[in-house]
Write a protein that holds these residues in place. Structure first.
Motif, mmCIF file in Angstrom:
data_model
loop_
_atom_site.group_PDB
_atom_site.id
_atom_site.type_symbol
_atom_site.label_atom_id
_atom_site.label_comp_id
_atom_site.label_asym_id
_atom_site.label_seq_id
_atom_site.Cartn_x
_atom_site.Cartn_y
_atom_site.Cartn_z
ATOM 1 N N PRO A 87 -34.945 62.080 -52.442
ATOM 2 C CA PRO A 87 -33.772 62.012 -51.595
ATOM 3 C C PRO A 87 -33.925 62.938 -50.175
ATOM 4 O O PRO A 87 -33.263 62.511 -49.352
ATOM 5 C CB PRO A 87 -32.876 62.816 -52.240
ATOM 6 N N PHE A 88 -34.968 63.658 -50.152
ATOM 7 C CA PHE A 88 -35.159 64.718 -48.999
ATOM 8 C C PHE A 88 -36.235 63.908 -48.092
ATOM 9 O O PHE A 88 -36.403 63.769 -46.866
ATOM 10 C CB PHE A 88 -35.597 65.871 -49.323
ATOM 11 N N TYR A 105 -36.665 60.613 -47.603
ATOM 12 C CA TYR A 105 -36.207 59.469 -46.916
ATOM 13 C C TYR A 105 -34.736 59.845 -46.587
ATOM 14 O O TYR A 105 -33.698 59.158 -46.975
ATOM 15 C CB TYR A 105 -36.062 58.355 -47.943
ATOM 16 N N PRO A 106 -34.447 60.584 -45.608
ATOM 17 C CA PRO A 106 -33.095 61.070 -45.238
ATOM 18 C C PRO A 106 -32.162 59.985 -44.352
ATOM 19 O O PRO A 106 -31.106 60.106 -44.293
ATOM 20 C CB PRO A 106 -33.359 62.276 -44.294
ATOM 21 N N ASP A 107 -32.884 59.162 -44.010
ATOM 22 C CA ASP A 107 -32.223 58.022 -43.084
ATOM 23 C C ASP A 107 -31.815 56.875 -43.850
ATOM 24 O O ASP A 107 -31.447 56.033 -43.264
ATOM 25 C CB ASP A 107 -32.915 57.601 -42.043
ATOM 26 N N TYR A 135 -29.482 56.518 -51.160
ATOM 27 C CA TYR A 135 -29.470 58.162 -51.478
ATOM 28 C C TYR A 135 -29.020 58.351 -52.951
ATOM 29 O O TYR A 135 -29.705 59.096 -53.672
ATOM 30 C CB TYR A 135 -28.739 58.953 -50.268
#
Length: 146
Positions: A79-80, A82-84, A90
């Motif tokens: 989850p961190f 791939y922040p976008d 998410y």
């Protein structure tokens, strides 16, 4: 046949490609006023969960403790990493963490302690979902084994 980590990376890559394809199929007004399609309802999310279940259930037979540690580390950090991504993606990346509890039992205690310490700091207590609390408890329990 690719090793378990390669399979995991391929699974994530496939999932992200399927999400992008689902996004492209949406019409401009989809989701407005609760009408039309929504990205969160795309079948790729369920397919991702089922593929993760299958991969994680086969782990004890396919991977050693070091590989399992690397895979769980990847899953917990995703989850961190791939922040976008879209909100539904998410939350799916968070949700599949709950599927890792069986694999945690295959970790060496020292690796479980490392993951536990990182996870506890990365996901604040007040933001944790029930599945995350279960993961944290399983990591703690595995880390306490002699």
């Amino acid at each position: 046949m690719p090793d378990a980590m390669e399979q995991l990376l391929e699974l994530y890559e496939t999932y992200f490609q399927q999400v992008e394809a689902a996004k492209e199929r949406l019409k401009p007004a989809d989701g407005l006023l609760g009408m039309g399609e929504k990205l969160g309802n795309a079948p790729c999310h369920d397919a991702f969960v089922e593929a993760m279940k299958a991969l994680l259930e086969a782990l004890p037979d396919q991977a050693d403790a070091t590989q399992i540690f690397q895979m769980l580390d990847f899953i917990y950090r995703a989850p961190f990493a791939y922040p976008d991504v879209h909100t539904s993606v998410y939350w799916m990346l968070i949700a599949v963490q709950g599927l890792t509890r069986q694999a945690i039992a295959c970790l060496r205690p020292e690796d479980a302690r490392v993951l536990h310490a990182w996870y506890e700091k990365a996901y604040p207590r007040w933001e944790r979902l029930p599945a995350q609390k279960q993961v944290l408890a399983a990591l703690k329990q595995q880390g306490e084994r002699a």
